[in-house]
Scaffold this active site. Structure first.
Site: not given
Ligand code: F0G
Length: 481
Positions: A80, A132-133, A222, A265, A388, A454
Protein backbone atom coordinates in the site's frame (compact mmCIF):
# COMPACT_ATOMS: atom_id res chain seq x y z
CA UNK A 1 8.64 9.69 -45.86
CA UNK A 2 11.06 8.63 -43.18
CA UNK A 3 11.53 4.91 -43.14
CA UNK A 4 11.40 4.61 -46.94
CA UNK A 5 13.17 1.30 -47.33
CA UNK A 6 12.37 0.22 -50.86
CA UNK A 7 15.23 0.00 -53.32
CA UNK A 8 12.65 0.54 -56.08
CA UNK A 9 11.17 3.79 -54.85
CA UNK A 10 8.07 2.52 -53.05
CA UNK A 11 7.60 4.21 -49.70
CA UNK A 12 6.58 2.26 -46.63
CA UNK A 13 7.43 2.21 -42.94
CA UNK A 14 9.32 -0.67 -41.35
CA UNK A 15 8.47 -2.22 -38.00
CA UNK A 16 11.45 -2.34 -35.65
CA UNK A 17 9.87 -5.07 -33.53
CA UNK A 18 8.42 -8.54 -34.00
CA UNK A 19 5.07 -9.85 -32.82
CA UNK A 20 5.16 -12.50 -30.08
CA UNK A 21 1.63 -12.39 -28.69
CA UNK A 22 -1.46 -12.21 -30.88
CA UNK A 23 -5.17 -11.78 -30.33
CA UNK A 24 -7.76 -13.31 -32.65
CA UNK A 25 -10.07 -10.91 -34.48
CA UNK A 26 -13.58 -11.32 -35.90
CA UNK A 27 -14.81 -9.76 -39.11
CA UNK A 28 -18.58 -10.06 -39.09
CA UNK A 29 -20.85 -9.82 -42.16
CA UNK A 30 -22.25 -6.42 -43.16
CA UNK A 31 -25.75 -7.21 -41.85
CA UNK A 32 -24.34 -7.85 -38.37
CA UNK A 33 -22.26 -4.69 -38.53
CA UNK A 34 -25.39 -2.74 -39.36
CA UNK A 35 -27.30 -4.26 -36.49
CA UNK A 36 -24.38 -3.70 -34.04
CA UNK A 37 -24.09 0.01 -34.83
CA UNK A 38 -27.85 0.52 -34.51
CA UNK A 39 -27.87 -1.27 -31.17
CA UNK A 40 -25.01 1.03 -30.07
CA UNK A 41 -27.15 4.08 -30.85
CA UNK A 42 -24.72 4.99 -33.65
CA UNK A 43 -22.22 5.78 -30.94
CA UNK A 44 -18.95 3.92 -31.51
CA UNK A 45 -18.18 4.15 -27.76
CA UNK A 46 -21.13 1.82 -27.18
CA UNK A 47 -20.03 -0.94 -29.58
CA UNK A 48 -18.78 -4.21 -28.14
CA UNK A 49 -15.13 -4.92 -28.89
CA UNK A 50 -15.96 -8.50 -29.95
CA UNK A 51 -18.05 -7.10 -32.84
CA UNK A 52 -15.18 -4.96 -34.15
CA UNK A 53 -12.49 -5.91 -36.65
CA UNK A 54 -10.11 -2.94 -36.36
CA UNK A 55 -10.53 -0.95 -33.18
CA UNK A 56 -9.23 2.51 -34.05
CA UNK A 57 -11.27 4.25 -31.37
CA UNK A 58 -8.26 5.34 -29.37
CA UNK A 59 -4.62 4.76 -28.60
CA UNK A 60 -5.51 5.04 -24.92
CA UNK A 61 -4.57 2.00 -22.83
CA UNK A 62 -4.39 -0.23 -25.92
CA UNK A 63 -0.85 0.25 -27.19
CA UNK A 64 1.15 -2.95 -27.57
CA UNK A 65 3.46 -3.56 -24.64
CA UNK A 66 7.01 -4.83 -24.96
CA UNK A 67 8.48 -8.08 -23.67
CA UNK A 68 10.47 -6.06 -21.14
CA UNK A 69 7.34 -4.32 -19.86
CA UNK A 70 5.55 -7.64 -19.39
CA UNK A 71 8.59 -9.10 -17.65
CA UNK A 72 8.75 -6.11 -15.28
CA UNK A 73 5.11 -6.64 -14.31
CA UNK A 74 6.01 -10.06 -12.93
CA UNK A 75 8.40 -8.50 -10.41
CA UNK A 76 6.11 -5.91 -8.92
CA UNK A 77 6.42 -5.10 -5.24
CA UNK A 78 2.82 -4.86 -4.09
CA UNK A 79 2.39 -2.76 -0.99
CA UNK A 80 0.00 0.00 0.00
CA UNK A 81 2.83 2.37 0.87
CA UNK A 82 6.52 2.59 0.02
CA UNK A 83 6.49 0.09 -2.86
CA UNK A 84 9.88 -0.55 -4.44
CA UNK A 85 8.13 -0.43 -7.80
CA UNK A 86 7.13 3.19 -7.27
CA UNK A 87 10.70 4.09 -6.30
CA UNK A 88 11.81 2.55 -9.60
CA UNK A 89 9.28 4.69 -11.49
CA UNK A 90 10.36 7.81 -9.59
CA UNK A 91 14.00 7.18 -10.47
CA UNK A 92 13.22 6.65 -14.14
CA UNK A 93 10.94 9.70 -14.39
CA UNK A 94 13.54 11.85 -12.55
CA UNK A 95 16.27 10.72 -14.91
CA UNK A 96 14.21 11.37 -18.07
CA UNK A 97 12.48 14.61 -17.07
CA UNK A 98 14.84 15.98 -14.44
CA UNK A 99 11.95 16.81 -12.09
CA UNK A 100 12.31 16.15 -8.41
CA UNK A 101 8.78 15.26 -7.35
CA UNK A 102 6.79 12.50 -9.01
CA UNK A 103 3.12 12.00 -8.10
CA UNK A 104 0.82 9.28 -9.35
CA UNK A 105 -2.76 9.53 -10.62
CA UNK A 106 -4.82 6.69 -12.00
CA UNK A 107 -5.10 8.30 -15.45
CA UNK A 108 -4.70 11.64 -17.25
CA UNK A 109 -8.03 13.19 -16.32
CA UNK A 110 -7.41 12.35 -12.67
CA UNK A 111 -4.29 14.52 -12.85
CA UNK A 112 -6.45 17.19 -14.53
CA UNK A 113 -8.92 17.01 -11.66
CA UNK A 114 -6.12 17.64 -9.17
CA UNK A 115 -4.54 20.47 -11.16
CA UNK A 116 -7.90 22.17 -11.80
CA UNK A 117 -8.77 22.00 -8.08
CA UNK A 118 -5.36 23.42 -7.16
CA UNK A 119 -5.39 26.28 -9.61
CA UNK A 120 -8.80 27.22 -10.97
CA UNK A 121 -11.16 29.66 -9.21
CA UNK A 122 -14.48 30.96 -10.56
CA UNK A 123 -13.78 33.57 -13.27
CA UNK A 124 -10.28 32.26 -14.09
CA UNK A 125 -9.12 31.80 -17.66
CA UNK A 126 -6.73 29.07 -18.75
CA UNK A 127 -4.99 29.77 -22.07
CA UNK A 128 -3.92 26.74 -24.09
CA UNK A 129 -2.87 25.81 -27.62
CA UNK A 130 -6.11 23.80 -27.88
CA UNK A 131 -8.49 22.20 -25.43
CA UNK A 132 -8.94 18.52 -24.74
CA UNK A 133 -12.43 17.33 -23.71
CA UNK A 134 -11.59 16.17 -20.18
CA UNK A 135 -9.22 19.09 -19.54
CA UNK A 136 -11.87 21.64 -20.44
CA UNK A 137 -14.54 19.83 -18.42
CA UNK A 138 -12.39 19.98 -15.26
CA UNK A 139 -11.58 23.66 -15.71
CA UNK A 140 -15.22 24.54 -16.38
CA UNK A 141 -16.56 22.50 -13.44
CA UNK A 142 -14.27 24.57 -11.16
CA UNK A 143 -15.76 27.81 -12.51
CA UNK A 144 -13.05 28.67 -15.02
CA UNK A 145 -12.97 28.94 -18.78
CA UNK A 146 -10.57 28.00 -21.54
CA UNK A 147 -8.97 30.40 -24.05
CA UNK A 148 -7.71 28.60 -27.11
CA UNK A 149 -4.78 30.50 -28.57
CA UNK A 150 -4.12 28.46 -31.69
CA UNK A 151 -2.68 29.65 -34.97
CA UNK A 152 -5.05 30.28 -37.88
CA UNK A 153 -3.22 27.41 -39.56
CA UNK A 154 -4.51 24.98 -36.93
CA UNK A 155 -7.96 25.13 -38.48
CA UNK A 156 -6.62 24.74 -42.00
CA UNK A 157 -7.11 21.02 -42.40
CA UNK A 158 -4.80 20.85 -45.39
CA UNK A 159 -1.78 22.90 -44.65
CA UNK A 160 1.94 22.72 -45.23
CA UNK A 161 2.65 23.97 -41.72
CA UNK A 162 4.62 21.25 -39.88
CA UNK A 163 3.70 22.69 -36.44
CA UNK A 164 -0.03 23.39 -36.46
CA UNK A 165 -0.10 22.78 -32.70
CA UNK A 166 1.94 25.94 -31.98
CA UNK A 167 0.45 28.53 -29.64
CA UNK A 168 -0.18 32.04 -30.95
CA UNK A 169 2.38 33.85 -28.80
CA UNK A 170 1.09 37.36 -29.65
CA UNK A 171 -2.37 36.31 -28.47
CA UNK A 172 -0.84 34.90 -25.28
CA UNK A 173 0.98 38.18 -24.56
CA UNK A 174 -2.22 40.17 -25.09
CA UNK A 175 -4.30 37.88 -22.94
CA UNK A 176 -1.83 37.92 -20.06
CA UNK A 177 -1.72 41.76 -20.18
CA UNK A 178 -5.48 42.10 -20.35
CA UNK A 179 -6.48 39.44 -17.84
CA UNK A 180 -3.81 40.05 -15.18
CA UNK A 181 -4.47 38.01 -12.05
CA UNK A 182 -7.07 35.84 -13.73
CA UNK A 183 -4.73 33.34 -15.37
CA UNK A 184 -3.65 30.60 -12.93
CA UNK A 185 -1.52 28.75 -15.51
CA UNK A 186 -0.89 28.34 -19.22
CA UNK A 187 -1.33 24.87 -20.68
CA UNK A 188 0.48 23.43 -23.68
CA UNK A 189 -0.69 20.10 -25.02
CA UNK A 190 1.87 17.93 -26.81
CA UNK A 191 0.69 16.35 -30.07
CA UNK A 192 -2.49 18.43 -29.97
CA UNK A 193 -5.18 15.76 -29.93
CA UNK A 194 -8.35 17.45 -31.18
CA UNK A 195 -6.82 19.22 -34.16
CA UNK A 196 -5.52 15.98 -35.60
CA UNK A 197 -2.56 15.06 -33.39
CA UNK A 198 -0.58 18.10 -34.57
CA UNK A 199 2.71 18.98 -32.84
CA UNK A 200 4.30 22.23 -31.69
CA UNK A 201 7.93 23.16 -32.22
CA UNK A 202 10.46 23.36 -29.42
CA UNK A 203 11.02 26.97 -30.48
CA UNK A 204 7.34 27.76 -29.89
CA UNK A 205 7.50 26.20 -26.43
CA UNK A 206 10.56 28.34 -25.62
CA UNK A 207 8.66 31.47 -26.64
CA UNK A 208 5.57 30.49 -24.65
CA UNK A 209 7.72 29.86 -21.59
CA UNK A 210 9.47 33.23 -21.92
CA UNK A 211 6.09 35.00 -21.94
CA UNK A 212 4.84 32.96 -18.97
CA UNK A 213 8.01 33.80 -17.04
CA UNK A 214 7.60 37.51 -17.76
CA UNK A 215 4.10 37.39 -16.28
CA UNK A 216 5.02 35.00 -13.49
CA UNK A 217 2.45 32.42 -14.61
CA UNK A 218 3.35 28.71 -14.46
CA UNK A 219 3.51 26.64 -17.64
CA UNK A 220 1.77 23.28 -17.41
CA UNK A 221 2.55 20.66 -20.03
CA UNK A 222 0.08 17.93 -20.96
CA UNK A 223 2.59 15.34 -22.16
CA UNK A 224 0.09 12.57 -22.97
CA UNK A 225 1.07 12.66 -26.65
CA UNK A 226 4.69 13.68 -26.07
CA UNK A 227 6.11 10.64 -27.90
CA UNK A 228 4.61 11.83 -31.21
CA UNK A 229 5.59 15.45 -30.58
CA UNK A 230 9.19 14.37 -29.88
CA UNK A 231 9.27 12.48 -33.18
CA UNK A 232 8.05 15.55 -35.07
CA UNK A 233 10.51 17.92 -33.38
CA UNK A 234 13.35 15.58 -34.31
CA UNK A 235 12.20 15.07 -37.92
CA UNK A 236 10.63 18.44 -38.79
CA UNK A 237 12.50 21.08 -36.80
CA UNK A 238 15.76 21.80 -38.61
CA UNK A 239 17.57 23.22 -35.56
CA UNK A 240 16.80 20.16 -33.43
CA UNK A 241 17.45 17.31 -35.82
CA UNK A 242 20.86 16.42 -34.43
CA UNK A 243 19.71 16.39 -30.82
CA UNK A 244 18.92 13.15 -29.05
CA UNK A 245 15.37 12.36 -27.95
CA UNK A 246 16.67 12.47 -24.37
CA UNK A 247 18.03 16.01 -24.79
CA UNK A 248 14.86 17.29 -26.48
CA UNK A 249 12.76 15.75 -23.69
CA UNK A 250 14.93 17.35 -21.02
CA UNK A 251 14.67 20.79 -22.59
CA UNK A 252 10.87 20.47 -22.87
CA UNK A 253 10.76 19.47 -19.24
CA UNK A 254 13.02 22.34 -18.14
CA UNK A 255 10.62 24.76 -19.81
CA UNK A 256 7.59 23.31 -17.98
CA UNK A 257 6.76 24.04 -14.33
CA UNK A 258 4.42 21.07 -14.08
CA UNK A 259 4.14 18.09 -16.40
CA UNK A 260 1.25 15.66 -16.33
CA UNK A 261 0.24 12.89 -18.64
CA UNK A 262 -1.99 9.99 -19.35
CA UNK A 263 0.29 6.95 -19.21
CA UNK A 264 -2.42 5.16 -21.16
CA UNK A 265 -0.69 6.92 -24.06
CA UNK A 266 2.82 7.92 -22.92
CA UNK A 267 4.50 4.79 -21.59
CA UNK A 268 1.98 2.33 -23.12
CA UNK A 269 0.33 1.27 -19.84
CA UNK A 270 -2.73 2.33 -17.86
CA UNK A 271 -2.04 5.15 -15.41
CA UNK A 272 -1.04 8.76 -15.03
CA UNK A 273 1.73 10.89 -13.56
CA UNK A 274 2.42 14.45 -12.42
CA UNK A 275 5.91 15.91 -12.15
CA UNK A 276 7.30 19.15 -10.72
CA UNK A 277 10.34 20.48 -8.93
CA UNK A 278 8.43 23.23 -7.15
CA UNK A 279 7.70 22.54 -3.47
CA UNK A 280 4.72 24.90 -3.35
CA UNK A 281 2.94 22.85 -6.05
CA UNK A 282 4.07 19.63 -4.39
CA UNK A 283 2.37 20.49 -1.12
CA UNK A 284 -1.03 21.00 -2.74
CA UNK A 285 -0.70 17.88 -4.86
CA UNK A 286 0.28 15.84 -1.84
CA UNK A 287 -2.98 16.83 -0.16
CA UNK A 288 -5.19 15.99 -3.13
CA UNK A 289 -3.62 12.76 -4.42
CA UNK A 290 -4.48 10.63 -1.34
CA UNK A 291 -7.99 12.10 -1.30
CA UNK A 292 -8.87 11.32 -4.92
CA UNK A 293 -6.36 8.75 -6.13
CA UNK A 294 -4.81 6.72 -3.37
CA UNK A 295 -1.61 6.78 -1.34
CA UNK A 296 1.33 8.70 -2.83
CA UNK A 297 3.16 5.55 -3.94
CA UNK A 298 0.41 4.06 -6.11
CA UNK A 299 -2.24 6.74 -6.81
CA UNK A 300 -4.98 4.37 -7.95
CA UNK A 301 -2.71 2.38 -10.26
CA UNK A 302 -1.93 -1.29 -10.10
CA UNK A 303 1.68 -1.78 -9.00
CA UNK A 304 2.18 -3.95 -12.07
CA UNK A 305 1.32 -1.03 -14.30
CA UNK A 306 3.75 1.13 -12.32
CA UNK A 307 6.56 -1.33 -13.07
CA UNK A 308 5.59 -1.39 -16.75
CA UNK A 309 5.37 2.42 -16.87
CA UNK A 310 8.99 2.77 -15.73
CA UNK A 311 10.10 0.50 -18.58
CA UNK A 312 7.67 2.14 -21.04
CA UNK A 313 8.99 5.64 -20.34
CA UNK A 314 12.54 4.48 -20.98
CA UNK A 315 11.44 2.84 -24.22
CA UNK A 316 9.88 6.15 -25.30
CA UNK A 317 13.41 7.55 -25.49
CA UNK A 318 14.11 5.06 -28.32
CA UNK A 319 13.55 6.66 -31.73
CA UNK A 320 12.72 3.27 -33.27
CA UNK A 321 9.82 2.98 -30.84
CA UNK A 322 8.37 6.46 -31.19
CA UNK A 323 8.66 6.62 -34.97
CA UNK A 324 6.39 3.64 -35.55
CA UNK A 325 3.06 5.41 -34.91
CA UNK A 326 3.75 8.58 -36.94
CA UNK A 327 5.24 6.61 -39.85
CA UNK A 328 2.26 4.26 -40.10
CA UNK A 329 -0.09 7.24 -39.86
CA UNK A 330 1.85 9.02 -42.61
CA UNK A 331 1.54 5.90 -44.79
CA UNK A 332 -2.22 5.71 -44.23
CA UNK A 333 -2.67 9.45 -44.88
CA UNK A 334 -0.68 9.25 -48.13
CA UNK A 335 -2.76 6.28 -49.33
CA UNK A 336 -5.95 8.29 -48.66
CA UNK A 337 -4.57 11.45 -50.31
CA UNK A 338 -3.67 9.39 -53.39
CA UNK A 339 -7.33 8.37 -53.61
CA UNK A 340 -8.43 12.03 -53.17
CA UNK A 341 -10.15 11.22 -49.87
CA UNK A 342 -10.31 14.29 -47.56
CA UNK A 343 -7.94 13.72 -44.66
CA UNK A 344 -6.06 16.10 -42.35
CA UNK A 345 -2.57 16.97 -43.60
CA UNK A 346 0.22 17.07 -42.77
CA UNK A 347 -0.15 13.70 -41.05
CA UNK A 348 0.04 14.11 -37.28
CA UNK A 349 0.43 11.65 -34.45
CA UNK A 350 -2.18 9.50 -32.69
CA UNK A 351 -4.16 8.60 -35.82
CA UNK A 352 -5.42 9.47 -39.20
CA UNK A 353 -8.21 12.08 -39.28
CA UNK A 354 -10.87 12.08 -42.00
CA UNK A 355 -12.43 15.45 -42.74
CA UNK A 356 -16.12 14.64 -42.46
CA UNK A 357 -17.38 17.95 -43.80
CA UNK A 358 -15.61 17.39 -47.11
CA UNK A 359 -16.27 13.66 -47.15
CA UNK A 360 -20.05 14.16 -46.84
CA UNK A 361 -20.68 17.87 -47.58
CA UNK A 362 -24.40 17.19 -47.99
CA UNK A 363 -24.77 16.27 -44.28
CA UNK A 364 -25.51 19.43 -42.26
CA UNK A 365 -23.46 20.15 -39.15
CA UNK A 366 -26.62 19.85 -37.05
CA UNK A 367 -26.89 16.27 -38.37
CA UNK A 368 -23.40 15.51 -36.98
CA UNK A 369 -21.22 14.70 -40.01
CA UNK A 370 -18.31 13.30 -37.97
CA UNK A 371 -20.61 11.03 -35.96
CA UNK A 372 -22.39 10.00 -39.13
CA UNK A 373 -19.09 9.14 -40.81
CA UNK A 374 -18.04 7.10 -37.75
CA UNK A 375 -21.20 4.99 -38.12
CA UNK A 376 -20.74 4.65 -41.90
CA UNK A 377 -17.07 3.60 -41.63
CA UNK A 378 -18.08 0.95 -39.12
CA UNK A 379 -20.78 -0.37 -41.45
CA UNK A 380 -18.40 -0.38 -44.41
CA UNK A 381 -15.40 -2.00 -42.76
CA UNK A 382 -16.05 -2.97 -39.14
CA UNK A 383 -13.48 -0.27 -38.36
CA UNK A 384 -14.21 1.71 -35.22
CA UNK A 385 -13.18 5.36 -35.17
CA UNK A 386 -14.01 8.24 -32.84
CA UNK A 387 -16.17 11.27 -33.58
CA UNK A 388 -14.23 14.48 -32.99
CA UNK A 389 -16.72 17.17 -33.94
CA UNK A 390 -19.97 18.70 -32.75
CA UNK A 391 -21.06 15.61 -30.80
CA UNK A 392 -17.89 15.99 -28.70
CA UNK A 393 -18.89 19.56 -27.78
CA UNK A 394 -21.36 20.52 -25.03
CA UNK A 395 -24.47 22.64 -25.48
CA UNK A 396 -24.31 26.17 -24.00
CA UNK A 397 -26.18 27.20 -20.83
CA UNK A 398 -29.34 27.92 -22.85
CA UNK A 399 -29.27 24.53 -24.52
CA UNK A 400 -28.05 25.79 -27.90
CA UNK A 401 -25.88 23.49 -29.94
CA UNK A 402 -22.22 24.54 -30.08
CA UNK A 403 -21.07 23.69 -33.60
CA UNK A 404 -17.48 22.45 -33.66
CA UNK A 405 -14.86 24.28 -35.70
CA UNK A 406 -13.89 21.04 -37.40
CA UNK A 407 -15.73 17.75 -37.95
CA UNK A 408 -13.19 14.94 -37.87
CA UNK A 409 -13.37 11.18 -37.71
CA UNK A 410 -10.29 10.02 -35.87
CA UNK A 411 -8.94 6.59 -36.78
CA UNK A 412 -6.38 6.02 -34.05
CA UNK A 413 -3.39 3.77 -34.57
CA UNK A 414 -2.49 2.36 -31.17
CA UNK A 415 1.28 2.00 -31.15
CA UNK A 416 2.70 -1.25 -32.64
CA UNK A 417 -0.75 -2.89 -32.84
CA UNK A 418 -1.85 -3.01 -36.50
CA UNK A 419 -0.11 -4.55 -39.49
CA UNK A 420 0.37 -2.98 -42.91
CA UNK A 421 -2.30 -5.21 -44.50
CA UNK A 422 -4.85 -4.12 -41.89
CA UNK A 423 -4.10 -0.49 -42.74
CA UNK A 424 -4.51 -1.28 -46.45
CA UNK A 425 -7.85 -2.99 -45.72
CA UNK A 426 -9.09 0.07 -43.79
CA UNK A 427 -8.04 2.37 -46.65
CA UNK A 428 -9.84 0.13 -49.17
CA UNK A 429 -13.16 0.14 -47.26
CA UNK A 430 -12.94 3.92 -46.70
CA UNK A 431 -12.30 4.31 -50.43
CA UNK A 432 -15.42 2.24 -51.21
CA UNK A 433 -17.40 4.37 -48.79
CA UNK A 434 -16.12 7.56 -50.41
CA UNK A 435 -17.29 6.30 -53.81
CA UNK A 436 -20.72 5.71 -52.24
CA UNK A 437 -20.81 8.82 -50.05
CA UNK A 438 -24.03 10.09 -51.59
CA UNK A 439 -25.86 7.25 -49.86
CA UNK A 440 -24.82 8.57 -46.41
CA UNK A 441 -27.42 10.58 -44.47
CA UNK A 442 -27.31 12.19 -41.01
CA UNK A 443 -28.06 11.37 -37.36
CA UNK A 444 -30.45 12.70 -34.72
CA UNK A 445 -30.60 12.23 -30.95
CA UNK A 446 -32.47 9.44 -29.20
CA UNK A 447 -30.89 10.11 -25.80
CA UNK A 448 -28.63 13.08 -25.05
CA UNK A 449 -26.74 13.19 -21.72
CA UNK A 450 -25.90 16.63 -20.28
CA UNK A 451 -22.19 16.09 -19.56
CA UNK A 452 -19.65 14.55 -21.98
CA UNK A 453 -22.59 13.40 -24.09
CA UNK A 454 -20.41 11.65 -26.68
CA UNK A 455 -19.59 8.85 -24.24
CA UNK A 456 -23.12 7.60 -23.52
CA UNK A 457 -25.46 9.36 -25.93
CA UNK A 458 -27.58 7.42 -28.42
CA UNK A 459 -28.57 8.53 -31.92
CA UNK A 460 -30.50 7.17 -34.87
CA UNK A 461 -30.26 7.62 -38.62
CA UNK A 462 -32.55 10.35 -39.96
CA UNK A 463 -33.68 8.06 -42.84
CA UNK A 464 -33.09 4.49 -44.04
CA UNK A 465 -29.65 5.44 -45.43
CA UNK A 466 -27.85 2.83 -43.35
CA UNK A 467 -29.93 -0.04 -44.80
CA UNK A 468 -29.30 1.31 -48.30
CA UNK A 469 -25.56 1.55 -47.66
CA UNK A 470 -25.44 -2.03 -46.34
CA UNK A 471 -27.44 -3.30 -49.34
CA UNK A 472 -25.04 -1.57 -51.74
CA UNK A 473 -22.10 -3.13 -49.92
CA UNK A 474 -23.65 -6.60 -50.24
CA UNK A 475 -24.31 -6.00 -53.94
CA UNK A 476 -20.74 -4.80 -54.58
CA UNK A 477 -18.84 -7.27 -52.39
CA UNK A 478 -21.00 -10.39 -52.84
CA UNK A 479 -19.95 -13.05 -50.36
CA UNK A 480 -16.77 -11.36 -49.23
CA UNK A 481 -16.59 -9.27 -46.07
N1 F0G B 1 -4.91 14.86 -22.30
C1 F0G B 1 -4.87 14.44 -23.56
C2 F0G B 1 -4.11 15.22 -24.57
C3 F0G B 1 -5.53 13.25 -23.93
O1 F0G B 1 -5.49 12.85 -25.18
C4 F0G B 1 -6.23 12.53 -22.95
C5 F0G B 1 -6.98 11.33 -23.29
C6 F0G B 1 -6.25 13.01 -21.64
C7 F0G B 1 -5.57 14.18 -21.34
C8 F0G B 1 -6.99 12.29 -20.54
O2 F0G B 1 -6.29 11.14 -20.20
O3 F0G B 1 -7.86 9.26 -20.78
O4 F0G B 1 -5.94 8.92 -19.24
O5 F0G B 1 -7.88 10.24 -18.52
N2 F0G B 1 -7.24 10.97 -24.47
C9 F0G B 1 -7.94 9.75 -24.82
C10 F0G B 1 -8.14 9.69 -26.31
C11 F0G B 1 -9.20 9.54 -24.08
O6 F0G B 1 -8.80 8.75 -26.77
O7 F0G B 1 -7.63 10.54 -27.06
P1 F0G B 1 -7.04 9.82 -19.66
Amino acid sequence: MNGNISFFGESFPLEMHKVRIVQKLNLEPIEERLSAIKKAGNNTFLLKNENIFLDMLSDSGVNAMSDNQLAAMMQSDDSYAGSKSFTKLENTARRIFGKEFILPAHQGRAAENILARMFVKPGDIVPMNYHFTTTKAHIVINGGSVAELYLKEAMNLNSANPFKGNMDTEALKNLLEKEKGKVPFVRMEAGTNLIGGQPWSLQNLREVKAICAEHDVPLVLDASLLADNLYFIKTREEAEKNKSIEDITMEISDLSDIIYFSARKLGCVRGGLMLTSDTKFLEQMQELVPLFEGFLTYGGMSIREIEAMAVGLDETMDFDMIKHGPEFIEFMVQELVRRKIPVVTPAGGLGCHLNAREFIPHVKQTEYPAGTLAAAVFIAGSVRGMERGTLSEERDKDGNEHLAEVELLRLALPRRVFTMSQIKYAVDRIHWLFENRNLIGGLKWLFEPKILRFFNGKLEANSDWQEKLAAKFRADFGDSL
